[in-house]
Motif scaffolding. Sequence first.
Motif, short mmCIF file in Angstrom:
data_model
loop_
_atom_site.label_atom_id
_atom_site.label_comp_id
_atom_site.label_asym_id
_atom_site.label_seq_id
_atom_site.Cartn_x
_atom_site.Cartn_y
_atom_site.Cartn_z
N ARG A 60 0.84 -1.20 0.00
CA ARG A 60 0.00 0.00 0.00
C ARG A 60 0.88 1.26 0.00
N GLU A 61 1.89 1.27 0.86
CA GLU A 61 2.76 2.44 0.96
C GLU A 61 3.59 2.61 -0.31
N ASP A 64 1.32 4.40 -2.57
CA ASP A 64 1.12 5.78 -2.12
C ASP A 64 2.29 6.67 -2.53
N GLU A 65 3.51 6.16 -2.40
CA GLU A 65 4.69 6.95 -2.78
C GLU A 65 4.72 7.20 -4.29
N ARG A 73 -1.67 14.15 -9.24
CA ARG A 73 -2.02 13.31 -8.09
C ARG A 73 -3.28 12.47 -8.33
#
Length: 456
Positions: A60-61, A64-65, A73
């Motif tokens: 997930r991270e 996100d990055e 975005r």
Amino acid sequence: MRHLYLMRHAKAKQPRGDMTDHQRPLRKRGKRQAAAMAPVLRRWQALEGKTYVSTAARTRETFDEIAAQLPDRTLANPVHFDEALYTFDVEALLAWLTALPDGAERVLVIGHNPALIEFACWLNDEVPPSLPTASVLHFTLPDTPWSSMNQGCAELVGHLSPEEASYALFKRRAPKPPAHKDDTASRIHAMLEHQYRMIRALEPGVIAGVDPEFLHQYRVNLRRSRAVGESLRSVVKVPGLKKQLKWLKHCARATSDLRDLDVFVEDLSNTSPPLSPGTREGLKQWLQGCQREHHQALCQQLSTSEYVEQLQGWQRFIVSDEVVKALSKFTPKRSKAVLDERIARHDEDLAALALDAPDTTLHELRKGLKRIRYLADLMPETPKPFVSELKHRQRLLGDFQDLCTRQVWLDAFCASADNDTRQKQECSQWRAALEKPKRNLRKDVLALAPLAEVQT
């Protein structure tokens, strides 16, 4: 044709205390890895289709990055977090992929090893043997239902690791520079060997073409190798060195236009030239097209057996008895005599320089100054203020050359039949306006004192 992108999560922390594997977050390095891969995924159009991510914290991270690096975005399609992708089993991953809807033409999966690499090997047996953290594999598959996938059905069209996409990440694993050696011969020898290792280590990043700093450093190490060799040749005789230097010069020249284009495109993105938005964008797109052509040509050169053989020949040469013998004669007294001769020649050229001298005269002055700088760098007794002055003069003449190079590309844009007439007119006006800062730099160069005075 279908596109499948397999990405392993970025570097994660090890579990501590009662933390489960599912909860492991990214390390700081992992966040940098994921961010570095965002340009790769954009270039490969991996984010334009369906994105599926394991529900683990580290995957997930990772996503996100990547998302944080996108200009707006936003994604073309919403991301899907799927618990079934939190698997290390290749059979489970295969079952999940074969159940994909047929309407999914581009699919990005962010998951885990060993399931990813084992599945990649099942798709194509020519994949790399490992899949480091945050690395991506790009496959194309036949335009048939996902359920009909079979072993060996995919073509591997791209694979990249963060260390190939980001020079900042590459530096951590780059060959370490040699320790300082008091003996001049040993120091020069270690320098040449280090530069050779750097050239070879930088090649994957140059070929990837994501971070232009790889090309810059590749070019720097080629030119430094040649400069050290030329300095050695100016002091002592080395059989066979002239031929080797000629080849190094050829390799460095093959990077010149691409490096100039990289700098120009970056400046267009970071500054506000006197152009309308439409002309600026038109010029940028045209320059980027030239970038792609020159990058493709360079990649073709780096992939030839002749290039590899010549570079290996250079490595064998720098460790040969001829070079070792020549280095033993590279004494401070001989080096100083050649350095003084070069300084005297530079001062003569500087004194003869006029405000209306051709641009090529200043370019030659810069080349001579670089030869002085490289030779001075080989002599540890060279005073620091003298080296600082050499750097200052190189910056002046380098800025002048950058302006001249910019004019060359603007001329080429205006000469292209495919470009808009109004855009050509604006670029022509900008090209003419660059003469003013060039003239100011000429005055700064003419005001320089003789190097011999600075040396003393």
